[in-house]
Design a protein around this motif. Structure first.
Motif, PDB file in Angstrom:
ATOM      1  N   THR A 245     -28.356   6.040 -29.730  1.00 56.88           N
ATOM      2  CA  THR A 245     -29.766   6.925 -29.509  1.00 56.88           C
ATOM      3  C   THR A 245     -30.620   6.746 -29.902  1.00 56.88           C
ATOM      4  O   THR A 245     -30.384   6.229 -31.417  1.00 56.88           O
ATOM      5  N   PRO A 246     -31.503   6.515 -29.781  1.00 54.98           N
ATOM      6  CA  PRO A 246     -33.127   5.883 -30.468  1.00 54.98           C
ATOM      7  C   PRO A 246     -33.033   7.000 -31.850  1.00 54.98           C
ATOM      8  O   PRO A 246     -33.407   6.223 -32.824  1.00 54.98           O
ATOM      9  N   ASP A 247     -32.868   8.196 -32.059  1.00 52.94           N
ATOM     10  CA  ASP A 247     -33.374   8.889 -33.064  1.00 52.94           C
ATOM     11  C   ASP A 247     -31.878   8.347 -33.808  1.00 52.94           C
ATOM     12  O   ASP A 247     -32.511   8.363 -35.206  1.00 52.94           O
ATOM     13  N   LYS A 248     -31.080   8.311 -34.258  1.00 50.30           N
ATOM     14  CA  LYS A 248     -29.335   7.656 -34.994  1.00 50.30           C
ATOM     15  C   LYS A 248     -29.732   6.895 -35.498  1.00 50.30           C
ATOM     16  O   LYS A 248     -29.942   5.901 -36.532  1.00 50.30           O
ATOM     17  N   LEU A 249     -30.739   5.384 -34.129  1.00 47.75           N
ATOM     18  CA  LEU A 249     -30.139   4.153 -34.498  1.00 47.75           C
ATOM     19  C   LEU A 249     -31.575   4.461 -35.571  1.00 47.75           C
ATOM     20  O   LEU A 249     -31.402   3.367 -36.441  1.00 47.75           O
ATOM     21  N   LEU A 250     -33.024   4.762 -35.347  1.00 47.49           N
ATOM     22  CA  LEU A 250     -34.051   4.965 -36.111  1.00 47.49           C
ATOM     23  C   LEU A 250     -33.467   5.566 -37.465  1.00 47.49           C
ATOM     24  O   LEU A 250     -33.837   4.847 -38.407  1.00 47.49           O
ATOM     25  N   ALA A 252     -30.605   5.605 -39.321  1.00 49.13           N
ATOM     26  CA  ALA A 252     -29.554   4.231 -39.397  1.00 49.13           C
ATOM     27  C   ALA A 252     -30.500   3.092 -40.396  1.00 49.13           C
ATOM     28  O   ALA A 252     -30.123   2.692 -41.224  1.00 49.13           O
ATOM     29  N   TYR A 253     -31.242   2.452 -39.756  1.00 48.93           N
ATOM     30  CA  TYR A 253     -31.931   1.302 -39.883  1.00 48.93           C
ATOM     31  C   TYR A 253     -33.166   1.083 -40.177  1.00 48.93           C
ATOM     32  O   TYR A 253     -33.411   0.616 -41.023  1.00 48.93           O
ATOM     33  N   GLY A 254     -33.501   2.466 -40.158  1.00 45.56           N
ATOM     34  CA  GLY A 254     -35.107   2.906 -40.070  1.00 45.56           C
ATOM     35  C   GLY A 254     -35.976   1.603 -40.326  1.00 45.56           C
ATOM     36  O   GLY A 254     -36.067   0.905 -38.926  1.00 45.56           O
ATOM     37  N   GLY A 255     -36.756   0.299 -41.168  1.00 49.04           N
ATOM     38  CA  GLY A 255     -37.668  -0.074 -40.560  1.00 49.04           C
ATOM     39  C   GLY A 255     -37.197  -1.209 -40.134  1.00 49.04           C
ATOM     40  O   GLY A 255     -37.963  -2.350 -39.543  1.00 49.04           O
ATOM     41  N   ALA A 256     -35.806  -1.408 -40.239  1.00 57.67           N
ATOM     42  CA  ALA A 256     -35.404  -2.874 -39.746  1.00 57.67           C
ATOM     43  C   ALA A 256     -35.366  -2.563 -38.517  1.00 57.67           C
ATOM     44  O   ALA A 256     -34.282  -3.668 -37.965  1.00 57.67           O
ATOM     45  N   MET A 257     -35.605  -1.429 -37.964  1.00 61.68           N
ATOM     46  CA  MET A 257     -35.366  -1.441 -36.330  1.00 61.68           C
ATOM     47  C   MET A 257     -37.026  -1.548 -35.603  1.00 61.68           C
ATOM     48  O   MET A 257     -37.231  -0.443 -35.936  1.00 61.68           O
ATOM     49  N   ARG A 258     -36.539  -1.651 -34.421  1.00 67.80           N
ATOM     50  CA  ARG A 258     -37.743  -2.060 -33.399  1.00 67.80           C
ATOM     51  C   ARG A 258     -37.689  -1.283 -32.399  1.00 67.80           C
ATOM     52  O   ARG A 258     -36.173  -2.349 -31.747  1.00 67.80           O
ATOM     53  N   LEU A 259     -37.616  -0.199 -31.284  1.00 66.24           N
ATOM     54  CA  LEU A 259     -37.546   0.066 -30.465  1.00 66.24           C
ATOM     55  C   LEU A 259     -38.272  -0.271 -28.535  1.00 66.24           C
ATOM     56  O   LEU A 259     -39.339   0.564 -29.528  1.00 66.24           O
ATOM     57  N   ILE A 260     -38.689  -0.520 -28.238  1.00 67.89           N
ATOM     58  CA  ILE A 260     -38.948  -1.283 -27.355  1.00 67.89           C
ATOM     59  C   ILE A 260     -38.269  -0.710 -25.562  1.00 67.89           C
ATOM     60  O   ILE A 260     -36.960  -1.147 -25.569  1.00 67.89           O
ATOM     61  N   GLN A 261     -39.541  -0.807 -24.858  1.00 68.30           N
ATOM     62  CA  GLN A 261     -39.191   0.932 -23.708  1.00 68.30           C
ATOM     63  C   GLN A 261     -39.170  -0.731 -22.628  1.00 68.30           C
ATOM     64  O   GLN A 261     -40.475  -1.187 -22.329  1.00 68.30           O
ATOM     65  N   THR A 262     -37.907  -1.027 -21.647  1.00 59.54           N
ATOM     66  CA  THR A 262     -38.401  -1.237 -20.768  1.00 59.54           C
ATOM     67  C   THR A 262     -38.610  -1.075 -19.700  1.00 59.54           C
ATOM     68  O   THR A 262     -37.855   0.385 -19.241  1.00 59.54           O
ATOM     69  N   GLU A 263     -38.237  -1.147 -18.292  1.00 61.31           N
ATOM     70  CA  GLU A 263     -38.456  -0.889 -17.194  1.00 61.31           C
ATOM     71  C   GLU A 263     -35.984  -0.485 -16.818  1.00 61.31           C
ATOM     72  O   GLU A 263     -36.416   0.624 -16.163  1.00 61.31           O
ATOM     73  N   THR A 264     -35.620  -0.813 -17.601  1.00 59.34           N
ATOM     74  CA  THR A 264     -34.131  -0.544 -17.465  1.00 59.34           C
ATOM     75  C   THR A 264     -33.828   0.415 -18.491  1.00 59.34           C
ATOM     76  O   THR A 264     -33.009   1.019 -18.627  1.00 59.34           O
ATOM     77  N   GLY A 265     -34.676   0.236 -19.565  1.00 59.09           N
ATOM     78  CA  GLY A 265     -34.261   1.372 -20.468  1.00 59.09           C
ATOM     79  C   GLY A 265     -34.739   1.107 -21.936  1.00 59.09           C
ATOM     80  O   GLY A 265     -35.846   0.485 -22.166  1.00 59.09           O
ATOM     81  N   VAL A 266     -34.383   1.316 -23.332  1.00 61.46           N
ATOM     82  CA  VAL A 266     -34.560   0.972 -24.167  1.00 61.46           C
ATOM     83  C   VAL A 266     -34.312   0.198 -25.228  1.00 61.46           C
ATOM     84  O   VAL A 266     -32.512   0.157 -24.956  1.00 61.46           O
ATOM     85  N   VAL A 267     -34.645  -0.748 -25.212  1.00 66.78           N
ATOM     86  CA  VAL A 267     -34.499  -2.378 -25.691  1.00 66.78           C
ATOM     87  C   VAL A 267     -34.018  -1.588 -27.573  1.00 66.78           C
ATOM     88  O   VAL A 267     -35.672  -1.810 -28.079  1.00 66.78           O
ATOM     89  N   ALA A 268     -33.063  -2.223 -28.533  1.00 65.51           N
ATOM     90  CA  ALA A 268     -33.256  -1.973 -30.154  1.00 65.51           C
ATOM     91  C   ALA A 268     -32.643  -3.688 -30.853  1.00 65.51           C
ATOM     92  O   ALA A 268     -32.309  -4.437 -30.252  1.00 65.51           O
ATOM     93  N   LEU A 269     -34.251  -3.974 -31.316  1.00 67.32           N
ATOM     94  CA  LEU A 269     -34.344  -5.018 -32.413  1.00 67.32           C
ATOM     95  C   LEU A 269     -34.086  -4.790 -33.641  1.00 67.32           C
ATOM     96  O   LEU A 269     -34.742  -4.066 -34.033  1.00 67.32           O
ATOM     97  N   THR A 270     -32.895  -5.716 -34.081  1.00 72.92           N
ATOM     98  CA  THR A 270     -33.254  -5.480 -35.615  1.00 72.92           C
ATOM     99  C   THR A 270     -33.090  -7.068 -36.146  1.00 72.92           C
ATOM    100  O   THR A 270     -32.664  -7.396 -35.660  1.00 72.92           O
ATOM    101  N   ASP A 271     -33.686  -6.400 -37.931  1.00 67.40           N
ATOM    102  CA  ASP A 271     -33.733  -8.114 -38.272  1.00 67.40           C
ATOM    103  C   ASP A 271     -32.289  -8.172 -39.314  1.00 67.40           C
ATOM    104  O   ASP A 271     -32.453  -8.764 -39.743  1.00 67.40           O
ATOM    105  N   THR A 272     -31.281  -7.476 -39.193  1.00 65.52           N
ATOM    106  CA  THR A 272     -30.052  -7.315 -39.821  1.00 65.52           C
ATOM    107  C   THR A 272     -28.817  -8.674 -39.112  1.00 65.52           C
ATOM    108  O   THR A 272     -28.962  -8.162 -37.737  1.00 65.52           O
ATOM    109  N   CYS A 273     -28.107  -8.802 -39.994  1.00 66.99           N
ATOM    110  CA  CYS A 273     -27.470 -10.017 -39.354  1.00 66.99           C
ATOM    111  C   CYS A 273     -25.917  -9.835 -39.444  1.00 66.99           C
ATOM    112  O   CYS A 273     -25.020  -9.417 -39.452  1.00 66.99           O
ATOM    113  N   CYS A 274     -25.828  -9.811 -41.205  1.00 72.83           N
ATOM    114  CA  CYS A 274     -24.253  -9.779 -41.198  1.00 72.83           C
ATOM    115  C   CYS A 274     -24.758  -9.232 -43.155  1.00 72.83           C
ATOM    116  O   CYS A 274     -25.531  -9.586 -43.317  1.00 72.83           O
TER     117      CYS A 274
END
Length: 275
Positions: A245-250, A252-274
């Motif tokens: 969920t947006p709240d839990k993702l933010l 956990a990831y803090g500043g490494a997470m961006r949430l983008i609202q789209t027509e189909t829902g929320v897309v989560a983009l992270t700067d993390t790899c491995c």
């Protein structure tokens, strides 16, 4: 003068814990791990259901690899208890750890079949030669992952996806009931990822419990029974829709997470790899 008969060197077989089948396949209770005076993991408590497939997600440094090494008995916990079928993991040979590809020296001259045979050591002992049933298990394991025709190839000659399947075959040859895969999809193209998911389908049919560390939140949401969200602490464990969920993702990831609202829902983009 008589000579003593030569002594046979006994096979060194690891201590094997008996499964308490009334206990969960894996249970952690208030587990913490420290490195250099700081927490890598803190107060983790959860249980796994036998046969389920769980994606472990979180930012870099969240403790995903540390968690797997604790479960495998490679690292000791600073506090708390890790239990596999009711006893500590060190005496179990039913746990298989599939490392990140970056942690393996692929230039080492060894065949595919020999890599898979390494999974039999816990059953055979260190100094016993493989028997025909051992080799049959190796070839059956390679067939399950679709690599039977490449048994004689050098491991370093294979593609990334093929190498991952060989390491999964090694875990099958070990007769693992709990498989820990550390970023097995990283660096693989989409066809190779689909091959890995095909193997996961075969593992599900065999009742193998699987935990996979991944940075791909979309795959975690679409392909797994449950998702574990980790950032040193357990931020969530449950069905993907309940955890990602947006709240839990933010949180956990803090500043490494961006949430983008789209027509189909929320897309989560992270700067993390491995990790």
């Amino acid at each position: 003068m008589s000579q003593d008969a030569p002594r046979r060197t006994p096979a060194l077989t690891p201590r094997r814990e008996q499964h308490q089948l009334d206990q969960p396949i894996l249970a952690l209770s208030d587990v913490s791990a420290r490195y250099n005076g700081r927490f890598a993991l803190e107060n983790l408590s959860f249980e796994l259901i036998a046969g389920e497939q769980v994606a472990v997600v979180g930012p870099n440094g969240a403790g995903k690899s540390t968690l797997f090494k604790l479960i495998a008995g490679v690292l000791p916990a600073s506090s708390g208890r890790v239990m596999v079928y009711g006893s500590q993991p060190g005496g179990h040979i039913c746990i298989a750890y599939v490392p990140q590809r970056s942690q393996v020296d692929w230039s080492f001259p060894v065949s595919v079949a020999d890599v898979v045979m390494m999974g039999r050591v816990g059953k055979m002992g260190l100094f016993r030669r493989p028997t025909r049933p051992d080799w049959e298990t190796v070839h059956q394991s390679l067939e399950v992952v679709g690599m039977g025709k490449l048994a004689g190839r050098q491991i370093g000659e294979l593609s990334g996806g093929q190498q991952q399947r060989v390491f999964i075959a090694r875990a099958l040859a070990q007769e693992a009931e709990l498989m820990l895969m550390d970023e097995p999809l990283t660096g693989l193209d989409l066809p190779s990822q689909e091959e890995i998911f095909g193997v996961l389908g075969a593992l599900r049919q065999r009742g193998v419990t699987v935990m996979i560390a991944t940075h791909d939140l979309n795959l975690a949401a679409e392909r797994f029974d449950r998702v574990m969200l980790l950032n040193r602490r357990l931020m969530g464990l449950g069905r993907p829709a309940e955890v990602l969920t947006p709240d839990k993702l933010l949180a956990a990831y803090g500043g490494a997470m961006r949430l983008i609202q789209t027509e189909t829902g929320v897309v989560a983009l992270t700067d993390t790899c491995c990790e």
